[in-house]
Design a protein around this motif. Structure first.
Motif, short mmCIF file in Angstrom:
data_model
loop_
_atom_site.label_atom_id
_atom_site.label_comp_id
_atom_site.label_asym_id
_atom_site.label_seq_id
_atom_site.Cartn_x
_atom_site.Cartn_y
_atom_site.Cartn_z
N LEU A 62 0.82 -1.21 0.00
CA LEU A 62 0.00 0.00 0.00
C LEU A 62 0.86 1.26 0.00
CD1 LEU A 62 -2.82 1.22 0.11
CD2 LEU A 62 -2.73 1.06 2.62
N SER A 63 1.92 1.26 0.81
CA SER A 63 2.82 2.42 0.84
C SER A 63 3.47 2.64 -0.52
CB SER A 63 3.89 2.22 1.91
OG SER A 63 3.31 2.10 3.19
N ARG A 64 3.86 1.57 -1.16
CA ARG A 64 4.50 1.69 -2.48
C ARG A 64 3.51 2.17 -3.53
NH1 ARG A 64 9.23 -0.39 -3.68
NH2 ARG A 64 8.59 -1.29 -5.67
N LEU A 65 2.24 1.80 -3.39
CA LEU A 65 1.22 2.28 -4.33
C LEU A 65 1.03 3.78 -4.20
CD1 LEU A 65 -1.56 -0.47 -4.14
CD2 LEU A 65 -0.11 0.07 -6.10
N PHE A 66 1.02 4.28 -2.97
CA PHE A 66 0.86 5.72 -2.77
C PHE A 66 2.06 6.48 -3.34
CE2 PHE A 66 -2.27 4.80 0.71
CZ PHE A 66 -3.30 5.54 0.17
N THR A 67 3.26 6.00 -3.03
CA THR A 67 4.46 6.65 -3.55
C THR A 67 4.53 6.54 -5.07
OG1 THR A 67 5.59 5.97 -1.52
CG2 THR A 67 6.96 6.80 -3.30
N GLY A 68 4.22 5.36 -5.59
CA GLY A 68 4.22 5.18 -7.04
C GLY A 68 3.18 6.02 -7.73
N GLY A 69 2.06 6.25 -7.04
CA GLY A 69 1.01 7.09 -7.62
C GLY A 69 1.47 8.53 -7.79
N PHE A 70 2.21 9.03 -6.82
CA PHE A 70 2.74 10.38 -6.95
C PHE A 70 3.66 10.49 -8.15
CE2 PHE A 70 6.51 13.02 -6.14
CZ PHE A 70 5.92 14.27 -6.20
N ILE A 71 4.50 9.47 -8.35
CA ILE A 71 5.43 9.50 -9.47
C ILE A 71 4.70 9.36 -10.79
CG2 ILE A 71 7.39 8.32 -10.54
CD1 ILE A 71 8.31 7.53 -7.75
#
Length: 268
Positions: A62-71
């Motif tokens: 989930l954390s990686r999805l949020f960070t990846g979404g920003f990118i």
């Protein structure tokens, strides 16, 4: 005086700018290292500690999805803005000057549009270097063409309108004619076109990242996360389903909004 109700495109631009600001503020607080590694919890299923489980290195999905979404969303937005500005400026200039300038732009866009944008993007990224800026530059190289063609057509149409002729007879300067008379009347269809182009930008960026041309590990990005999850598809399908749904749903929501803007633009 124009109100927000009479100029809904002003509100749309304001919301877009607000979204970029929010993304930037959120991104400044995100950990771009890709999350903490914990091999003892690799490929764990959803739990209280990890709501969507972990990946092959024990990082919280989930954390990686949020960070990846920003990118992913930030890069697609940056590419869209750059292509829209370049294409609109060239299209309006060619339409305003007319004659050989309009003909040259038309011939150039007709020739370049025949070249697959994916091929051009791969070549440009290969010449530069893999990463966010490399892909954004690659998408900008070909992304301005549709905006230039639309801006040229809209400018030529508007210049034939009576209100433009009246503004010219009033001895208004070129800058005033463009900024206060022409651009406000072509902004809405250009905005709708830009919003409808966003899903394609997101898909192209994610696709190039899937091929390894985007942000390099351990930086998360939806397309790169898809590529990483393919190897564990049978054991943990959520590693592929989650970023895939993020890409699809983001594109669908923005496309629906863009279609609504397009319909409003057609009615006016």
């Amino acid at each position: 005086m124009a109100t927000m109700r009479s100029r809904p495109w002003v509100l749309s631009v304001g919301l877009a700018v607000l979204l970029v600001v929010v993304l930037a503020a959120a991104g400044s607080r995100l950990d771009f290292s890709g999350g903490e590694l914990d091999l003892s919890q690799r490929l764990d299923g959803p739990s209280r500690q990890h709501l969507l489980g972990t990946d092959h290195l024990g990082r919280d999905l989930l954390s990686r999805l949020f960070t990846g979404g920003f990118i992913s969303l930030g890069a697609a937005t940056l590419s869209l803005v750059s292509t829209a500005v370049i294409g609109t400026v060239l299209g309006v200039w060619a339409g305003w000057v007319g004659g050989k300038a309009a003909g040259l732009l038309t011939v150039t866009t007709d020739a370049l549009v025949a070249i697959p944008s994916v091929v051009v993007a791969i070549v440009v990224v290969s010449i530069l270097q893999p990463g966010v800026l490399g892909i954004v530059a690659a998408m900008t190289v070909t992304g301005w063409l549709p905006f230039a063609r639309l801006a040229l057509r809209l400018t030529i149409q508007e210049l034939e309108m009576e209100y433009v002729e009246a503004a010219r007879f009033s001895e208004a300067g070129t800058f005033r004619l463009l900024s206060q008379t022409l651009l406000p009347n072509i902004a809405r269809p250009l905005l709708a076109h830009g919003v409808l182009r966003f899903p394609g930008k997101l898909m192209l960026f994610s696709g190039l990242s899937f091929l390894g041309l985007g942000p390099q590990p351990p930086t998360p990005e939806w397309g790169a996360m898809l590529a990483e999850g393919v190897a564990e598809l049978e054991r943990t399908p959520l590693l592929v389903i989650a970023p895939g749904l993020c890409i699809v749903l983001s594109g669908v929501v923005v496309a629906m909004y863009g279609r609504r803007l397009e319909e409003r633009s057609a009615r006016t």
